[in-house]
Design a protein around this motif. Structure first.
Motif, PDB file in Angstrom:
ATOM      1  N   ASP A  52      49.366  20.806 -71.675  1.00  0.00           N
ATOM      2  CA  ASP A  52      48.134  20.368 -72.328  1.00  0.00           C
ATOM      3  C   ASP A  52      47.109  20.051 -71.250  1.00  0.00           C
ATOM      4  N   GLU A  53      45.952  20.662 -71.369  1.00  0.00           N
ATOM      5  CA  GLU A  53      44.868  20.415 -70.426  1.00  0.00           C
ATOM      6  C   GLU A  53      43.678  19.836 -71.182  1.00  0.00           C
ATOM      7  N   PRO A  54      42.948  18.904 -70.570  1.00  0.00           N
ATOM      8  CA  PRO A  54      41.758  18.370 -71.250  1.00  0.00           C
ATOM      9  C   PRO A  54      40.704  19.447 -71.417  1.00  0.00           C
ATOM     10  N   GLY A  55      39.725  19.163 -72.267  1.00  0.00           N
ATOM     11  CA  GLY A  55      38.622  20.092 -72.488  1.00  0.00           C
ATOM     12  C   GLY A  55      37.719  20.163 -71.276  1.00  0.00           C
ATOM     13  N   LEU A  56      36.437  20.180 -71.517  1.00  0.00           N
ATOM     14  CA  LEU A  56      35.485  20.308 -70.418  1.00  0.00           C
ATOM     15  C   LEU A  56      35.650  19.184 -69.402  1.00  0.00           C
ATOM     16  N   THR A  57      35.704  19.549 -68.155  1.00  0.00           N
ATOM     17  CA  THR A  57      35.777  18.576 -67.078  1.00  0.00           C
ATOM     18  C   THR A  57      34.636  18.840 -66.106  1.00  0.00           C
ATOM     19  N   GLU A  58      34.146  17.781 -65.496  1.00  0.00           N
ATOM     20  CA  GLU A  58      33.031  17.928 -64.559  1.00  0.00           C
ATOM     21  C   GLU A  58      33.507  18.621 -63.300  1.00  0.00           C
ATOM     22  N   VAL A  59      32.763  19.621 -62.872  1.00  0.00           N
ATOM     23  CA  VAL A  59      33.106  20.367 -61.665  1.00  0.00           C
ATOM     24  C   VAL A  59      32.455  19.685 -60.466  1.00  0.00           C
ATOM     25  N   PRO A  60      33.233  19.239 -59.479  1.00  0.00           N
ATOM     26  CA  PRO A  60      32.651  18.539 -58.322  1.00  0.00           C
ATOM     27  C   PRO A  60      31.664  19.420 -57.566  1.00  0.00           C
TER      28      PRO A  60
END
Length: 456
Positions: free
Chosen positions: A398-406
């Motif tokens: 399971d992976e979270p949805g949108l994540t902030e790209v550094p």
């Protein structure tokens, strides 16, 4: 006061102090990312027909094309080529709420109009901020409504952002800008039937939007008129293209106070963003499989869960066997299979001939797609993937949805798109990050041509 009038007043009156630092930084990040995807397309020949045709359109030669060493073109022609290049690899960011590629049409128009007007980097940046925010809001007011009718939200909403950016840079007044928006509404277009055939029409949509928005500004400056009720009218944008009414506050509510622009993503993979969460889950699964000494031949089946809104675009059964590069970019089954086979997905994954690869093609036939509930935009849904192996072993990720790209990942992506880190790519990245301090936009375009040129 109509929606178009509100947008015109706000866009033309936007000043440095009106733009929070985080919004300015987000805009520069999007312009950096968009220029990078355009340079990658220019280096690899993607979007070539659009660039070729743009060179045949004639007109005063005032704007260069990103990544091109050819002669300057008319500003609308350059905008058309730039928009197609930014989107050619499907690697430019998406605004989740509107499922729209805001950067491609706005960057394309702002850079072309900025060259024509000999604008400063500050003016190009402010025009881009206005255009990007407008596109996000216009598309997000009717989420998934365009796609449900087979319309590409980027082509539909992008023309308005391009018109606003062009109007500001070309010196239109408020009434002329309202007319430009009204005229632009008649250029809204973009059919998604290409996704059913493997054709590459979709990459042309941001180019058409950029050129259409600029032509609308030119027409308004020359005295042409457009309906100020282009958004809310009886035969306006929303009723005509979505079959529903949209209240003005859904577009302009909190304008200048609540910002949508920072929510535009930076893509991690050069394919439809509805696939990305599943790809992140597949990447984790591939790493765990490698550690356990398991390969694609050990996989009995793969189950991937996505929102129901994603299925028509990326998950119907026929999409498991893509016939072209563009179909592969919109195939959830094939892309997940490629990730499990290779352990990574990048520009080379979707190189010409990729669909003839045996391993991902065979594994894609063992991918099963189910639906999950998603209360927000489909692109923000988490990734849920289950791999069943021969012999009964099971792996769930399971992976979270949108994540902030550094920021460092954004910069690394830019240099990869530029063909590697060089003094020129570092200089261009620095100038785009600080666009508001650049004296003229033209030299930046010249630098992109140098970077995209073949290296001996």
């Amino acid at each position: 006061m109509t929606v178009a009038t509100h947008l015109a007043l706000w866009a033309l009156g936007l000043a440095d102090d009106d733009v929070p630092d985080e919004v300015r930084d987000a805009a520069c990040r999007q312009l950096l990312d968009g220029v990078g995807t355009a340079v990658a397309a220019a280096r690899t020949g993607a979007g070539g027909p659009a660039v070729t045709v743009a060179g045949l359109l004639g007109g005063p030669r005032r704007a260069a094309v990103i990544g091109s060493t050819g002669p300057k073109l008319s500003a609308p022609a350059a905008a058309f080529a730039n928009g197609a290049l930014v989107h050619a690899l499907d690697y430019d960011g998406t605004h989740p709420a509107g499922v729209v590629h805001a950067t491609a049409p706005v960057l394309a128009a702002a850079f072309a109009a900025g060259q024509e007007a000999r604008a400063t980097g500050r003016e190009v940046l402010l025009a881009s901020v206005a255009g990007l925010e407008a596109v996000c809001r216009i598309a997000a007011a009717a989420p998934h409504a365009f796609h449900a009718r087979g319309l590409h939200a980027t082509g539909m909403a992008g023309v308005f952002g391009a018109a606003l950016a062009s109007a500001r840079l070309l010196g239109l007044d408020v009434q002329q800008t309202v007319h430009a928006l009204g005229i632009a509404g008649s250029s809204s277009s973009g059919l998604l039937e290409c996704l059913n055939t493997g054709a590459e029409t979709k990459l042309l949509h941001p180019g058409s939007a950029a050129a259409g928005g600029m032509l609308a500004a030119w027409l308004a400056r020359a005295g042409a008129t457009g309906p100020d009720t282009v958004f809310e009218g009886e035969f306006g944008f929303y009723r005509a293209f979505t079959g529903r009414s949209v209240a003005p506050h859904q577009v302009i509510g909190g304008l200048g106070e609540r910002w949508e622009l920072p929510d535009i993503t930076v893509k991690q993979y050069p394919c439809c963003e509805l696939i990305h969460a599943s790809l992140r889950a597949a990447a984790t699964a591939a790493a765990q499989m490698a550690e356990a000494g398991l390969g694609p031949d050990d996989v009995e089946s793969v189950k991937v869960a996505v929102p129901k809104e994603s299925i028509p675009l990326v998950g119907t059964p026929d999409k498991a066997a893509p016939r072209s590069v563009y179909e592969a970019k919109f195939s959830l089954a094939w892309s997940v299979a490629a990730m499990l086979v290779d352990g990574s997905v990048d520009v080379d994954t979707y190189a010409e001939g990729c669909t003839r690869r045996t391993a991902p093609a065979e594994l894609a036939q063992r991918v099963r797609i189910s639906t999950i509930r998603c209360d927000g935009p489909a692109v923000s849904a988490p990734g849920e993937l289950t791999v069943r192996f021969r012999g009964g072993r099971r792996l769930r990720v399971d992976e979270p949805g949108l994540t902030e790209v550094p920021d460092e990942v954004v910069t690394a992506k830019f240099h990869a798109n530029a063909g590697g880190t060089t003094s020129d790519s570092e200089l261009l990245a620095a100038k785009l990050r600080a666009l508001g301090t650049v004296s003229r936009i033209g030299p930046l375009i010249e630098l992109t041509a140098k970077i995209a040129a073949p290296r001996g």
